[in-house]
Design a protein around this motif. Structure first.
Motif, mmCIF file in Angstrom:
data_model
loop_
_atom_site.group_PDB
_atom_site.id
_atom_site.type_symbol
_atom_site.label_atom_id
_atom_site.label_comp_id
_atom_site.label_asym_id
_atom_site.label_seq_id
_atom_site.Cartn_x
_atom_site.Cartn_y
_atom_site.Cartn_z
ATOM 1 N N SER A 1 4.543 -0.154 12.471
ATOM 2 C CA SER A 1 3.535 -0.221 11.410
ATOM 3 C C SER A 1 2.895 -1.601 11.445
ATOM 4 O O SER A 1 3.387 -2.530 10.817
ATOM 5 N N SER B 1 9.830 5.152 13.182
ATOM 6 C CA SER B 1 8.789 4.225 12.747
ATOM 7 C C SER B 1 9.420 3.041 12.028
ATOM 8 O O SER B 1 10.228 3.215 11.114
ATOM 9 N N GLY C 1 11.950 4.962 3.190
ATOM 10 C CA GLY C 1 12.919 3.993 3.697
ATOM 11 C C GLY C 1 12.560 3.400 5.040
ATOM 12 O O GLY C 1 11.673 3.876 5.734
ATOM 13 N N GLU D 1 0.829 2.028 14.323
ATOM 14 C CA GLU D 1 0.207 2.654 13.158
ATOM 15 C C GLU D 1 -0.646 1.598 12.447
ATOM 16 O O GLU D 1 -0.236 0.431 12.322
ATOM 17 N N GLY E 1 3.118 7.724 3.210
ATOM 18 C CA GLY E 1 3.121 6.670 2.193
ATOM 19 C C GLY E 1 2.999 7.175 0.769
ATOM 20 O O GLY E 1 2.920 6.387 -0.163
ATOM 21 N N PHE F 1 0.817 -1.215 0.000
ATOM 22 C CA PHE F 1 0.000 0.000 0.000
ATOM 23 C C PHE F 1 0.854 1.271 0.000
ATOM 24 O O PHE F 1 0.338 2.379 0.068
ATOM 25 N N ASN G 1 -3.767 6.775 2.136
ATOM 26 C CA ASN G 1 -3.536 7.846 1.170
ATOM 27 C C ASN G 1 -3.260 7.240 -0.192
ATOM 28 O O ASN G 1 -2.284 6.509 -0.353
ATOM 29 N N HIS H 1 -0.791 -2.634 10.997
ATOM 30 C CA HIS H 1 -1.666 -2.709 9.807
ATOM 31 C C HIS H 1 -2.514 -3.962 9.621
ATOM 32 O O HIS H 1 -3.377 -3.974 8.742
#
Ligand code: SAH
Ligand code: SF4
Length: 386
Positions: A234, A212, A180, A277, A355, A131, A311, A236
């Protein structure tokens, strides 16, 4: 044309050393090599990182002939600016370039009396989260400490925020959430953050820095022990099956191992929570059952959530969850006792939101092997051998 090019164009003169990005010890050694005592390093550090001065001639606490001598051999350099854009909601994005022609993006998200600079750690990314726009680029190369610190310094130049304020700052926070995976360029990221945290220079507290990671489990402990910065993970997805697809590094470090690393992350406690996140993807990871499973999974970990509306970027097939589904998701997390704000995307009109970053830099033949070496080396550090 950027300063680097100007310097390079300077006929036969040997290239000048950039003082930005040297550790204190390296700066001291560099000056010792030209016969200067240790206190010069302290003076220069103050000029470079507290005053933000780039011109030796203006460093007036040093004698004129010394300033001239320094200018002959050294530079205090920022990345070149290819493009600077400000969005309708005041987010600012820079496309920075480096002497080898590579480019990265950096974003500043201002708020009322503070703001976060979103800094890149690599040109491209070796991970391929499905994504993420950056994930469609290959990893071209790691950024050096100078290039990482330089992004933040150039952002501060843009707002004229020098000398480093002791009170309120506009550029008050750093999030390592640009292009990165910062833990796959650990040494340079750590060196850069130490420079940024140094109390006699930029002096940004570790509490104002968030790194992150997509879940490079073997390096998370080291990050907490060495740097003590805030951690964002992250996540998700709540099952390995889905996370293997969305965040493919999950195949190497599955959810169970990732959560274990979070449980033991040094410095995390109820006052200093780890941020999870969670990108909201319509029909993929946004059901009520997903939210309930999330509450169950994170039991016992001091966490807060950051729900990021997906996004979009050109060519992507995912869609952002419906507002009502995001609200239902947040409500379930809230009922479970967790803070779970739904982020208001900033800078979407200039592709500066989470992103959406990407640069045109491409890996050229020959850099492939180097990129693989970087990935391998990053995962073979002593801390990785657990
Ligand atoms: N590589 C690191 C940091 C950079 S990405 C990481 O993956 O954590 C910063 C955050 O933006 C991550 O949480 C990432 O998953 C998220 N992100 C990536 N693409 C996105 C998109 N299109 N919409 C919303 N968030 C996205
Ligand atoms: Fe890399 Fe992070 Fe994007 Fe994944 S989300 S591809 S780790 S930058």
């Amino acid at each position: 044309m950027n300063t680097v090019n100007l310097v390079m164009a300077d006929t036969d003169a040997p290239p000048k050393t950039n003082l930005v990005g040297l550790s204190r010890a390296e700066l001291q050694q560099t000056l010792a090599d030209i016969g200067e005592p240790a206190f010069r390093a302290k003076q220069l550090w103050h000029w470079i990182y507290h005053q933000g001065e780039t011109d030796f001639a203006s460093m007036t606490t040093m004698a004129k002939d010394l300033r001239a001598k320094l200018a002959e051999q050294f530079i205090v350099e920022r990345p070149g600016i290819t493009r600077e854009q400000t969005s309708s909601d005041k987010a600012r994005k820079w496309l920075f370039n480096f002497p080898d022609g590579n480019e990265v993006e950096t974003v500043f998200i201002p708020e009322e009396d503070r703001g976060a600079v979103c800094v890149s750690s690599q040109v491209g990314c070796s991970l391929t989260c499905t994504f993420c726009h950056t994930g469609t680029m290959k990893l071209v190369r790691n950024l050096s400490a100078a290039e990482i610190v330089g992004q933040f310094m150039a952002a501060r130049d843009s707002y004229g925020e020098w000398p480093s304020p002791s009170g309120t700052r506009l550029l008050s926070n750093i999030v390592m959430m640009g292009m990165g995976e910062p833990l796959l360029n650990y040494d340079n990221v750590a060196k850069a953050l130490r420079i940024i945290m140094d109390g006699e220079g930029i002096a940004l507290s570790k509490r104002r820095i968030t790194l992150s990671t997509s879940g490079v489990v073997p390096l998370m402990d080291r990050c907490g022990e060495d740097l003590g910065v805030n951690l964002a993970v992250s996540l998700h997805a709540v099952t390995d099956e889905l996370r293997d697809v969305l965040v493919p590094i999950n195949k190497k470090h599955p959810i169970r191992d990732l959560l274990a690393a979070c449980r033991r992350y040094p410095g995390a406690n109820n006052a200093r929570r780890i941020t999870f996140e969670y990108v909201m993807l319509k029909g993929i990871n946004d059901s009520a059952a997903d939210a309930k499973e999330l509450v169950r999974l994170v039991k016992g970990i001091p966490v807060k959530f950051n729900l990021i509306p997906f996004n979009p970027w050109p060519g992507v097939e995912y869609e952002c969850s419906e507002a009502r589904d995001m609200k239902r998701f947040a409500d379930i997390l809230n009922d479970g006792g967790f803070s779970a704000p739904i982020r208001v995307p900033r800078g979407r009109d200039i592709l500066a939101a989470c992103g959406q970053l990407k640069s045109a830099s491409e890996r050229v033949v020959g850099q492939m092997r180097e990129a693989r070496r970087i990935e391998k080396a990053a995962l073979q550090t002593p801390a990785a051998g657990e």
